[in-house]
Enzyme design. Structure first.
Site, PDB file in Angstrom:
ATOM      1  N   ASP A 134       0.820  -1.212   0.000  1.00 32.68           N
ATOM      2  CA  ASP A 134       0.000   0.000   0.000  1.00 32.68           C
ATOM      3  C   ASP A 134       0.861   1.274   0.000  1.00 32.68           C
ATOM      4  O   ASP A 134       1.199   1.828   1.032  1.00 32.68           O
ATOM      5  CB  ASP A 134      -0.915  -0.052   1.236  1.00 32.68           C
ATOM      6  CG  ASP A 134      -1.921   1.062   1.261  1.00 32.68           C
ATOM      7  OD1 ASP A 134      -1.866   1.958   0.404  1.00 32.68           O
ATOM      8  OD2 ASP A 134      -2.780   1.032   2.159  1.00 32.68           O
ATOM      9  N   SER A 137      -0.599   4.454   1.802  1.00 34.78           N
ATOM     10  CA  SER A 137      -0.419   4.568   3.253  1.00 34.78           C
ATOM     11  C   SER A 137       1.009   4.986   3.593  1.00 34.78           C
ATOM     12  O   SER A 137       1.219   5.870   4.428  1.00 34.78           O
ATOM     13  CB  SER A 137      -0.708   3.233   3.951  1.00 34.78           C
ATOM     14  OG  SER A 137      -2.070   2.967   3.894  1.00 34.78           O
TER      15      SER A 137
HETATM   16  P1  NAD Z   1      -8.104   9.542   2.825  1.00 31.40           P
HETATM   17  O1  NAD Z   1      -6.814  10.172   2.528  1.00 31.40           O
HETATM   18  O2  NAD Z   1      -8.982   9.084   1.722  1.00 31.40           O
HETATM   19  O3  NAD Z   1      -9.010  10.532   3.686  1.00 31.40           O
HETATM   20  C1  NAD Z   1      -8.530  11.209   4.809  1.00 31.40           C
HETATM   21  C2  NAD Z   1      -9.601  11.346   5.861  1.00 31.40           C
HETATM   22  O4  NAD Z   1     -10.408  12.488   5.570  1.00 31.40           O
HETATM   23  C3  NAD Z   1     -10.589  10.179   5.988  1.00 31.40           C
HETATM   24  O5  NAD Z   1     -10.502   9.663   7.304  1.00 31.40           O
HETATM   25  C4  NAD Z   1     -11.943  10.828   5.755  1.00 31.40           C
HETATM   26  O6  NAD Z   1     -12.976  10.255   6.536  1.00 31.40           O
HETATM   27  C5  NAD Z   1     -11.655  12.267   6.154  1.00 31.40           C
HETATM   28  N1  NAD Z   1     -12.637  13.265   5.683  1.00 31.40           N
HETATM   29  C6  NAD Z   1     -13.260  13.351   4.477  1.00 31.40           C
HETATM   30  N2  NAD Z   1     -14.088  14.427   4.457  1.00 31.40           N
HETATM   31  C7  NAD Z   1     -13.978  15.037   5.668  1.00 31.40           C
HETATM   32  C8  NAD Z   1     -14.564  16.190   6.240  1.00 31.40           C
HETATM   33  N3  NAD Z   1     -15.469  16.937   5.586  1.00 31.40           N
HETATM   34  N4  NAD Z   1     -14.220  16.518   7.502  1.00 31.40           N
HETATM   35  C9  NAD Z   1     -13.314  15.788   8.194  1.00 31.40           C
HETATM   36  N5  NAD Z   1     -12.712  14.681   7.697  1.00 31.40           N
HETATM   37  C10 NAD Z   1     -13.048  14.309   6.453  1.00 31.40           C
HETATM   38  O7  NAD Z   1      -7.814   8.352   3.820  1.00 31.40           O
HETATM   39  P2  NAD Z   1      -6.689   7.216   3.724  1.00 31.40           P
HETATM   40  O8  NAD Z   1      -5.564   7.551   4.572  1.00 31.40           O
HETATM   41  O9  NAD Z   1      -6.438   6.866   2.311  1.00 31.40           O
HETATM   42  O10 NAD Z   1      -7.479   6.015   4.407  1.00 31.40           O
HETATM   43  C11 NAD Z   1      -8.746   5.636   3.906  1.00 31.40           C
HETATM   44  C12 NAD Z   1      -9.266   4.463   4.699  1.00 31.40           C
HETATM   45  O11 NAD Z   1      -8.558   3.276   4.404  1.00 31.40           O
HETATM   46  C13 NAD Z   1      -9.202   4.649   6.211  1.00 31.40           C
HETATM   47  O12 NAD Z   1     -10.379   4.087   6.742  1.00 31.40           O
HETATM   48  C14 NAD Z   1      -8.044   3.806   6.610  1.00 31.40           C
HETATM   49  O13 NAD Z   1      -8.134   3.334   7.935  1.00 31.40           O
HETATM   50  C15 NAD Z   1      -8.189   2.677   5.636  1.00 31.40           C
HETATM   51  N6  NAD Z   1      -6.924   1.985   5.383  1.00 31.40           N
HETATM   52  C16 NAD Z   1      -6.939   0.641   5.444  1.00 31.40           C
HETATM   53  C17 NAD Z   1      -5.774  -0.043   5.181  1.00 31.40           C
HETATM   54  C18 NAD Z   1      -5.754  -1.522   5.218  1.00 31.40           C
HETATM   55  O14 NAD Z   1      -6.626  -2.118   5.798  1.00 31.40           O
HETATM   56  N7  NAD Z   1      -4.815  -2.150   4.575  1.00 31.40           N
HETATM   57  C19 NAD Z   1      -4.610   0.640   4.857  1.00 31.40           C
HETATM   58  C20 NAD Z   1      -4.647   2.036   4.811  1.00 31.40           C
HETATM   59  C21 NAD Z   1      -5.826   2.697   5.065  1.00 31.40           C
END
Ligand code: NAD
Length: 388
Positions: A134, A137
């Protein structure tokens, strides 16, 4: 199969797609690896380190791309910046990298035209099995960390509490908006530096994660669910947007530092921090808009620049991982290597579209865009009415 790495030509880019450690692993797995001379130099990996693990170092990027079975990249291949990478790609070349297909769908169409088999690691499903691949991340975490350091360096205050013979200085307050990978790392970094940290997000499950890294959660009860599946958020409806704005007015005004990381669907940045909110902050305060690559969360952000509004500096840095090139390259390279070796058999990458990881991140194949969201983005672009 021959894996090729060329120097990244994107302005400001300092990362390299494979570091020597990974080249060694791929060679052990039966691949050959060839890299452009100097490709790793800005990340701290010199040609000698690549030669030491038996990678071939070559001077000619065109020859490298043309002879590649697998081309690995940090940024999507382009015909810009004095190179014609896309034109050099031969049919059936596998292209692997963080291609960000939805930010530049036309670049994906160009890869399809070359009949490349393009995999984008930022479209890899966020599953436990795919975690080691990933890149999103790994890079987001670096942005969260570096964003706090930028703020700390610019803030005319200490972040931690300090007691001395001259009296006590109270800790600075940091407010993080959006608490997924980048936001949680920003919280952890600000906490380590001694700040008082508050954070918000729109997905309810994030409250516990915010508290687990030591910040105080603030949020509103949403009238509509903001989760879009896969851990991504959807855009808030008008009623929730206005309630969130009410909540943010106070939080932003009392903060010394605001770090924004919010994205919709992992790609586009909703405008959350208004110009009035910025003006309400004390002079000297800092906003770091970590969503600048997606257009920015702050109304006054200018991606790639720092602007000043009534004494408040709003920084909107682009491509922060490139500012930590050694470790960003190491992590990125390990992610790509996991992707390639997971599907390798005797030095050959096996295409298997029954596999959820490959199916999720395959963007183009056989001259077609096969990734649904990228196809939709291209259709929307085609439907746009050109300006008169
Ligand atoms: P992202 O960069 O897409 O988004 C960042 C954050 O912004 C998110 O938490 C979202 O809810 C928040 N957000 C959106 N609109 C908002 C608003 N109006 N006000 C406040 N916050 C707002 O996130 P990411 O880092 O790519 O992660 C996406 C998801 O994937 C998360 O749930 C993360 O835990 C999950 N994830 C899972 C794995 C895995 O299982 N392998 C790995 C990485 C991330």
């Amino acid at each position: 199969m021959r894996i090729a790495v060329v120097r990244e030509s994107h302005p400001g880019e300092r990362r390299v797609a494979l570091v020597p450690e990974s080249c060694g692993k791929l060679i052990e797995a039966g691949f050959s690896v060839a890299i452009e001379s100097g490709a790793g130099a800005m990340a701290g990996y010199d040609d000698a380190a690549y030669r030491a693990v038996d990678a071939v170092v070559e001077a000619d990027p065109q020859g490298l791309v043309q002879s590649a079975d697998i081309l690995v990249k940090v940024n999507r291949p382009t015909n810009d910046h004095g190179r014609a990478e896309v034109d050099w790609i031969n049919p059936a070349t596998i292209v692997v990298g963080s291609l960000m297909p939805l930010r530049e769908p036309r670049a994906m169409a160009a890869l399809a035209e070359r009949r490349a088999i393009a995999f984008s690691t930022d479209a890899i499903p966020r599953t436990t099995r795919a975690q080691a691949m990933d890149t999103l991340s790994s890079m987001s975490s670096i942005s969260g960390y570096k964003g706090v350091l930028l703020a700390a360096a610019e803030l005319p205050k200490y972040l931690p509490m300090l007691s001395s013979a001259a009296g006590t200085i109270f800790p600075a307050s940091v407010f993080v908006i959006g608490a997924a990978v980048a936001g949680l790392q920003a919280i952890a970094t600000a906490k380590r530096l001694g700040a008082t940290v508050t954070a918000t997000d729109v997905r309810p499950e994030v409250k516990e994660q915010i508290e687990s890294v030591g910040a105080k959660y603030v949020g509103i009860e949403l009238t509509e669910d903001a989760s879009a599946g896969g851990g991504y958020a959807r855009e808030l409806g008008p009623a929730d947007q206005s309630r969130q704005r009410e909540m943010l007015i106070d939080e932003v005004a009392r903060s010394d530092v605001v770090i924004t990381t919010a994205l919709i669907g992992g790609v586009f940045a909703p405008k959350i921090v208004t110009a009035d909110m910025v003006r309400s902050m004390r002079a000297g305060s800092i906003v770091v808009d970590l969503a600048a690559d997606g257009g920015g969360n702050c109304e006054v952000s200018v991606p790639g620049e720092t602007v000043e509004v009534d004494g408040v500096r709003v920084m909107a840095p682009l491509n922060l991982p490139a500012t930590v090139p050694e470790h960003a390259s190491l992590l990125y390279s390990r992610n790509l290597t996991h992707f390639i070796t997971t599907f390798a058999d005797g030095g050959s990458f096996q295409i298997d579209l029954e596999d959820d990881i490959q199916a999720g991140c395959l963007i183009a194949r056989d001259a077609e865009i096969v990734h649904g969201p990228t196809r939709e983005a291209l259709v929307s672009l085609a439907e746009e009415v050109p300006d008169e």
